[in-house]
Design an enzyme around this catalytic site. Structure first.
Site, short mmCIF file in Angstrom:
data_model
loop_
_atom_site.label_atom_id
_atom_site.label_comp_id
_atom_site.label_asym_id
_atom_site.label_seq_id
_atom_site.Cartn_x
_atom_site.Cartn_y
_atom_site.Cartn_z
N GLU A 66 1.08 -0.96 -0.29
CA GLU A 66 0.05 -0.31 -0.01
C GLU A 66 0.77 0.78 -0.32
OE1 GLU A 66 -3.77 1.56 2.84
OE2 GLU A 66 -1.72 0.65 3.19
N LYS A 88 -9.71 2.08 -1.23
CA LYS A 88 -9.93 2.06 -0.19
C LYS A 88 -11.49 1.99 0.25
CE LYS A 88 -7.43 1.05 3.95
NZ LYS A 88 -5.45 1.96 4.93
N CYS A 109 -5.32 -3.30 3.35
CA CYS A 109 -4.84 -2.23 4.79
C CYS A 109 -5.67 -2.54 5.91
CB CYS A 109 -4.28 -1.05 4.84
SG CYS A 109 -2.82 -1.30 6.51
#
Length: 266
Positions: A40, A115, A155
């Protein structure tokens, strides 16, 4: 299927352009991979939120272009980790997102994932970046001519099992998870990666960052986990290329042998 997880290490002293060229060259060198995965925000700094606005770029910007060239050079699928994407928001103003891209062996864009869950508890990512709204499963072509339904998460998404269950419901057999996970919470990382694989009977390829930036030591510990929750391979704390051969067929075997997903009631 051969996975190459590139656990990139970097610090604040490495300019973005230098890191971009270095990592693109590393990707290009991954001959024989089916899928190359990066962490990421490796180019823009996972915890370097004070610089994101100036470093943000569109998806046709220099980072994704460099990765597209690298994908063509190695002839593999490339999950580019994620970038701070600058786009036009619904109100016509600039909007920044933490955006992952998957590129084909020809360098073409196959999938994009913004995300959904932003880290920061009101600061950093959750304050500066827009939340994604889409659950993304990409049908990725492999070298042997088969295709693999691949879910995308990033993440902090790891802490939200409902996203992974939605990926399962949309057909995912593999989930690719780039991360910039801090060393202080490495045991949570290990636990959650295994839990998501086990509870959803998925292959999980989780690629983290090494080194330290923005005064934050990073966890490393990139891993590939099978649908039984067993760790197939795990990286150490430093920069490393983790190469793992997996059989996507183990997912169907695990689900047939222990059909827990069929017993869901809620």
């Amino acid at each position: 299927m051969r996975l190459h997880l590139l656990q990139v290490a970097y610090g604040d002293d490495e300019p973005v352009a230098v890191r971009r060229d270095r990592v693109a060259a590393l990707v290009a060198a991954q001959q024989g991979a089916d899928l190359v995965v990066l962490p990421e925000l490796w180019a823009h700094g996972g915890f370097a939120s004070s610089t994101w606005s100036q470093r943000a770029e569109p998806l046709d910007g220099p980072t994704v272009r460099a990765l597209a060239d690298a994908a063509r050079a190695c002839g593999a699928l490339v999950h580019g980790g994620s970038v701070v994407e600058r786009a036009v928001g619904p109100d016509g103003a600039d909007q920044l997102s933490n955006t992952a891209v998957v590129l084909g062996p020809d360098g073409g864009l196959l999938a994009r994932y913004r995300k959904v869950h932003r880290f920061g508890h009101g600061r950093g990512e959750s304050e500066l970046l827009a939340a994604g709204e889409e659950v993304v499963v990409a049908d990725l072509p492999l070298r042997d001519g088969s295709r693999l339904a691949t879910g995308l998460a990033t993440c902090y998404d790891l802490r939200f099992p409902e996203l992974f269950r939605l990926l399962v419901d949309r057909g995912a057999r593999l989930v690719v998870l780039p991360a910039a996970w801090p060393a202080a919470r490495v045991e949570a990382w290990r636990l959650l990666v295994r839990a998501r694989a086990l509870e959803d009977q998925l292959l999980v390829a989780a690629c983290g960052t090494a080194g330290a930036h923005a005064r934050t030591p990073m966890a490393g510990a990139s891993a590939v986990v099978g649908p039984d929750g067993v760790v197939l391979a795990e990286a150490g704390e430093r920069e490393q290329v983790l190469v793992v051969d997996v059989d996507p067929g183990v997912v169907e075997h695990a689900r047939a042998a222990f059909p827990v997903l069929a017993d869901r009631r809620l």
